[in-house]
Write an enzyme that holds these catalytic residues in place. Structure first.
Site, mmCIF file in Angstrom:
data_model
loop_
_atom_site.group_PDB
_atom_site.id
_atom_site.type_symbol
_atom_site.label_atom_id
_atom_site.label_comp_id
_atom_site.label_asym_id
_atom_site.label_seq_id
_atom_site.Cartn_x
_atom_site.Cartn_y
_atom_site.Cartn_z
ATOM 1 N N HIS A 1 74.158 52.017 68.388
ATOM 2 C CA HIS A 1 73.577 53.216 67.887
ATOM 3 C C HIS A 1 73.675 54.566 68.695
ATOM 4 O O HIS A 1 74.012 55.374 68.104
ATOM 5 C CB HIS A 1 72.001 53.050 67.620
ATOM 6 C CG HIS A 1 71.334 54.070 66.907
ATOM 7 N ND1 HIS A 1 71.177 53.703 65.412
ATOM 8 C CD2 HIS A 1 70.405 54.924 66.950
ATOM 9 C CE1 HIS A 1 70.323 54.762 64.963
ATOM 10 N NE2 HIS A 1 70.171 55.427 65.931
ATOM 11 N N HIS B 1 68.432 55.222 58.687
ATOM 12 C CA HIS B 1 67.463 54.611 59.017
ATOM 13 C C HIS B 1 67.466 53.154 58.060
ATOM 14 O O HIS B 1 66.246 52.827 57.757
ATOM 15 C CB HIS B 1 66.196 55.189 58.812
ATOM 16 C CG HIS B 1 65.614 55.386 60.177
ATOM 17 N ND1 HIS B 1 64.211 55.421 60.427
ATOM 18 C CD2 HIS B 1 65.953 55.463 61.479
ATOM 19 C CE1 HIS B 1 64.080 55.533 61.646
ATOM 20 N NE2 HIS B 1 65.020 55.463 62.420
#
Lengths: 746, 232
Positions: free
Chosen positions: A52, A99
């Site tokens: 990430h 997300h």
């Protein structure tokens, strides 16, 4: 003398694994440090070297994208978001981010904090957010879990965006079985900033105070980036719910106002939002960019829970926080501005010369790490993964269409079935829950791209769209990605804008699976080639891997967010018919074999097979230039591109958005299913007043674009000669109410 | 003649109202801050804008009523000053008891943003003085809590005193259940107090003051105010 480093427990390979690090990465850390890391340090490495934060499995490919251009004020990846100069002393900042994982385990807060995170990226640049778009993908609409996720995600976005006061003006909603376990929630935010007030995420000035502005720090979101977002879903993923952060849009709204006022006042040296990896990420990235270090005293971090350890404080992903470096002698001014807005500010440390992060608590030192060790572009790992062409492509490509006997399909029934598909019908149920007008810039949301005026630049406007047909990418990753860019270009062109730049959100499965990685590489190459061709550089974006469950990976889904510039806001184009008697032209060529990945095949045969339709970039560019001319000279009265569902659906959409108008269409050949529903690219349906026909034809001939007169606008009825006839009011009921019926029926 | 727009923390239509008044209508307008403890003498009309004041924690408008500026706004209203509450502003006015009743969650339990049609029920107020009874306006709504509720006694009073100013209707002016976007009693979209100087409305007139945004009916509300003030 070196201070003793304190570690609560001794770190070993197992602990490193729990922090998301591989054996090799753990060894590399020991080599870099020349010693064992402390417990706090291994936690920091875990988040900073996570997929990430570090982009370790994607960065080599991302570097092949065209990332510069005359209008770009910052290059992709250098700052929190891209910034594009639009003239008149202003720039547009925009970025899209995923997300997905949080939204899968807690749809409301997952989606809400997705909006919050990307908004902070925009206003940490000094830009005021003026629009949000959401690109959403869910599983089969008939499943209860899908309905639960849709409702949760939409209300989460609505809750956060509406309260914050940013209009949600566009996006996409798709339903496809591959997203059953792993929905995609991609949020694009757009802001405007005076170019002389752009703020940067860079720390400098030895001795300058480092401050947290905004909310206090709690245990929420720990391991959000390193574990939740960087691994696949398993049966245990529900237990990851506590790693999802909780959002407070009111706190964010105040943080916005205070951030912009701080930047305007000139007290700010650098600023970065705290999203993934919280304090760890913001302190190390800001320091590494400025080639400085920071001494941080965690005792000064306002906490919302007792007894938090340095590890927890460093990894917390509590929302609505910003890290600021201020000018040394102007800290009091900064505090006054924060007090005016009742937003907490705490100095937690200062800038040091040595390029090292020193993390203190209770007088003990818990970490001492070179910022450069942690960050992308520094010592964070970068991998080339093995890639292998997926086996499924052999089957999908060689599918024999003859056995379907498409020529026997009743086109009237097929039309209604396709037109009622949740992928086709209006997303009114969704967008009416979003405030799409606040800030009073929204000119139109119904067309191929959202149109906003800019109060700062009278007469100018922008067009925004997000696009990706992931079926095409699944069937042909390279071409599918090219199509995603080409469609975005077509969409902003249909409203009268010039395409300027893109942002992208690359949603893929596990990068350690060579077949997944092959699709990733192909898609990035396709996107890069298309962006180079259109001269629309990539300003930034986000990669989301590990979008898969124990059952399957999602289709490769590279979502393109595009920004277009409108020179004259009074000369834009909408999709609906305007006058009875207007002539209907189809620009571009239809190819009967372009059925691969079509909505037709999915709805009628439950098949996603074949190859993605061909796309001709030269043609797309000519089309874009022609539309720009035709709209600015007032030659056309409406424009709408043919996408999912093909020509018949495009025409029906033009009808349902019109007031008491329909169309009579004569295609001069028998309207069989492959004529009506093929998804050939590069096609736009426009309408022209009969008195402008010759001017229109003259202009389009000069562009050497294929076109065809296919019918006329008439009252109330949509008819395809020798095909079918419907009352437009009947179609309107399906189009605007069907999604609600799908979702609200239990 | 001068308007003032109050900024609460969490207001987000404050600048929209300011922009419409100043740039679309050419009126004088200024901001007031929620911590202000005085209102300048030259203010003729105060606007409580839309948004989520203080995050709308507890209930929409419930905390805003206790802010320093609201003490001043209440005494301004008691002196006869014009107060227009839009959306969150309407919620603040009922919480402050400058207007009767309450705004509950929408019947759908969802936020709703869309154009609605409003029927002018009476023009005997400074906020509708420029309109004709029966006129139909098209103005957008954007709220989660716009479902007007009051007990029977209050509703009767509102009717008897002609305090209902706008009702939700269809495009032809028919007040129907289908045209009611939130479940409001009597399709109420706006009411005025007994003294007719305080109006609360859920729709956002400031959003439709510029033809480029798709409508200009919102202008009529502000022009009514100016029309009224010019006459006194």
């Amino acid at each position: 003398m070196k201070e003793l480093l304190f570690s609560e427990i001794e770190v070993d390979e197992k602990i490193a694994y729990k922090c998301g690090l591989t054996k090799e990465e753990y060894q590399k850390i020991i080599e870099l440090l020349g010693r064992q890391p402390t417990y706090t340090e291994i936690g920091i490495f875990g988040v900073m070297w996570s997929e990430h934060c570090s982009y370790k499995n994607s960065i080599k490919m991302l570097k092949t994208l065209p990332r510069t251009g005359p209008h770009l004020l910052v290059s992709a990846g250098e700052e929190n978001a891209g910034a594009v100069d639009i003239g008149g002393g202003y720039a547009i900042c925009f970025k899209i981010e995923s997300h997905n994982h949080p939204s899968a385990v807690e749809p409301f807060q997952g989606a809400a904090t997705g909006v919050g995170g990307i908004l902070r990226d925009i206003f940490s640049m000094g830009a005021r957010p003026i629009a949000v778009l959401d690109s959403l993908r869910f599983g089969n609409i008939n499943f209860d879990r899908t309905k639960y996720l849709v409702k949760g995600v939409v209300s989460g976005i609505s809750h956060y965006g509406n309260c914050f006061g940013v209009p949600t003006v566009g996006g996409e909603v798709y339903f496809e079985d591959c997203y059953n376990d792993n929905p995609l929630v991609n949020v694009m935010a757009v802001g405007i900033v005076r170019t002389d007030r752009l703020a940067f995420a860079k720390s400098k000035g030895i001795g300058n105070p480092v401050c947290i502005v905004g909310s206090s720090t709690g245990r929420d979101g720990i391991h959000g980036a390193s574990l939740l977002a960087s691994r696949e879903f398993t049966e245990d993923s529900e237990d990851m719910r506590p790693t999802v952060q909780v959002g407070d849009p009111f706190a964010e709204k105040l943080l916005l106002e205070v951030t912009l006022e701080l930047i305007k006042s000139g007290v700010v040296v650098g600023v970065q939002d705290m999203g993934a990896a919280g304090i760890s990420c913001s302190t190390s990235e800001m320091s590494a960019r400025g080639n400085v270090g920071m001494s941080i005293d965690l005792d000064c971090v306002p906490l919302r829970e007792k007894n938090m350890t340095p590890y927890e404080i460093m990894l917390s992903e509590s929302q609505e926080r910003m890290l600021f470096v201020f000018e040394k002698d102007r800290l009091n001014e900064a505090k006054e501005i924060c007090n005016k807005w009742d937003v907490p500010i705490s100095q937690i440390g200062e800038v040091t010369e040595d390029g090292v992060l020193h993390i203190w608590k209770d007088g003990k030192k818990f970490a001492e790490l070179k910022a450069n060790f942690l960050v992308l572009g520094g010592m964070a790992p970068q991998y080339d993964r093995l890639s292998l062409e997926p086996k499924y492509l052999e089957t999908t490509r060689n599918f024999d269409f003859r056995k379907l006997h498409i020529e026997k399909i009743n086109v009237k029934d097929a039309f209604i079935k396709i037109f009622s598909s949740p992928n086709i019908v209006s997303k009114k149920w969704v967008y009416e829950q979003y405030d799409y007008q606040v800030r009073t810039n929204t000119v139109r949301i119904s067309g191929d791209a959202a149109v906003l005026r800019l109060k700062e630049l009278p007469n100018k406007g922008i067009a925004l769209t997000t696009d990706c047909n992931s079926r095409y990418v699944y069937l042909n990753p390279y071409r599918g990605a090219v199509i995603a860019v080409a469609e975005a270009v077509r969409n902003v062109s249909c409203v009268g804008a010039k395409p300027l730049a893109i942002t992208n959100c690359l949603n893929f499965g596990n990068p350690y699976n060579p077949e997944v990685y092959w699709t990733f590489k192909q898609a990035v190459m396709g996107m890069g080639d298309a962006c180079r061709f259109f001269n629309t550089p990539v300003t930034g974006g986000n990669v989301s891997f590990h979008n898969e469950s124990q059952n399957f990976a999602v289709y490769p889904t590279p979502v393109i967010g595009m920004l277009g510039l409108i020179d004259d806001i009074n000369r834009t184009c909408s999709l609906e018919f305007k006058n009875e008697g207007d002539l209907i032209f189809l620009i571009g060529e239809s190819k009967l074999e372009d059925l691969g990945g079509s909505e037709f095949l999915k709805v009628m045969y439950n098949l996603i097979v074949g190859d993605a339709p061909l796309v001709d970039l030269e043609h797309e560019l000519k089309l874009s230039n022609f539309l720009h001319l035709a709209i600015s000279e007032g030659l056309i009265n409406s424009a709408h591109d043919c996408s999912e569902g093909g020509l018949a659906i495009c025409l029906a959409e033009k009808c349902v958005y019109s007031k008491n108008l329909g169309a009579f269409i004569d295609l001069k050949l028998e309207p069989k299913a492959n004529v009506l529903f093929n998804e050939s690219q590069g096609r736009v349906v426009v309408t022209v007043s009969s008195d402008k026909q010759s001017k229109f034809e003259e202009a389009i001939t000069q562009f050497n674009l294929p076109y065809q007169l296919i019918g006329k606008v008439q009252k109330d009825i949509f008819e395809i000669r020798n095909g079918f006839i419907f009352e437009v009011s009947y179609l309107q009921d399906i189009y605007f109410n069907q999604l609600e019926r799908y979702l609200e029926q239990s | 003649m001068k308007f003032a727009v109050v900024i609460f923390p969490g207001s987000n239509c404050d600048h929209d109202a300011y922009y419409a008044l100043k740039h679309n209508l050419g009126f004088e307008v200024t901001f007031l801050w929620h911590k202000d403890t005085t209102i300048p003498n030259d203010i003729d009309c105060i606007i409580l804008p839309g948004g989520f004041s203080y995050g709308d924690y507890l209930r929409a408008g419930a905390i805003a009523r206790f802010s320093p500026i609201m003490r001043e706004v209440i005494s301004f209203a008691k002196r006869g000053g014009l107060v227009l509450g839009i959306c969150n502003g309407f919620q603040i006015l009922t919480e402050s008891q400058l207007l009767p009743g309450a705004l509950l969650k929408n019947y759908s339990l969802k936020f709703v943003c869309k154009d609605v049609f409003l029927k002018v029920i009476n023009n005997n107020s400074p906020f509708t003085s420029f309109m004709k009874v029966g006129d139909v306006l098209r103005i957008p709504i954007a709220h989660f809590e716009g479902n007007y509720y009051a007990d029977e006694y209050i509703i009767k009073q509102l009717e008897d005193n002609e305090q209902i100013v706008f009702q939700y209707c269809d495009e032809f002016g028919k007040v129907t259940e289908d045209a009611n976007p939130n479940g409001s009693l009597k399709n109420i979209a706006a009411i005025v107090n007994k003294n007719r100087n305080v109006l609360g409305m859920m729709p956002h007139p400031e959003r439709y003051c510029d033809p480029i945004l798709g409508g200009t009916d919102g202008k009529l509300v502000f022009m009514s105010i100016v029309n009224f003030l010019n006459k006194i």
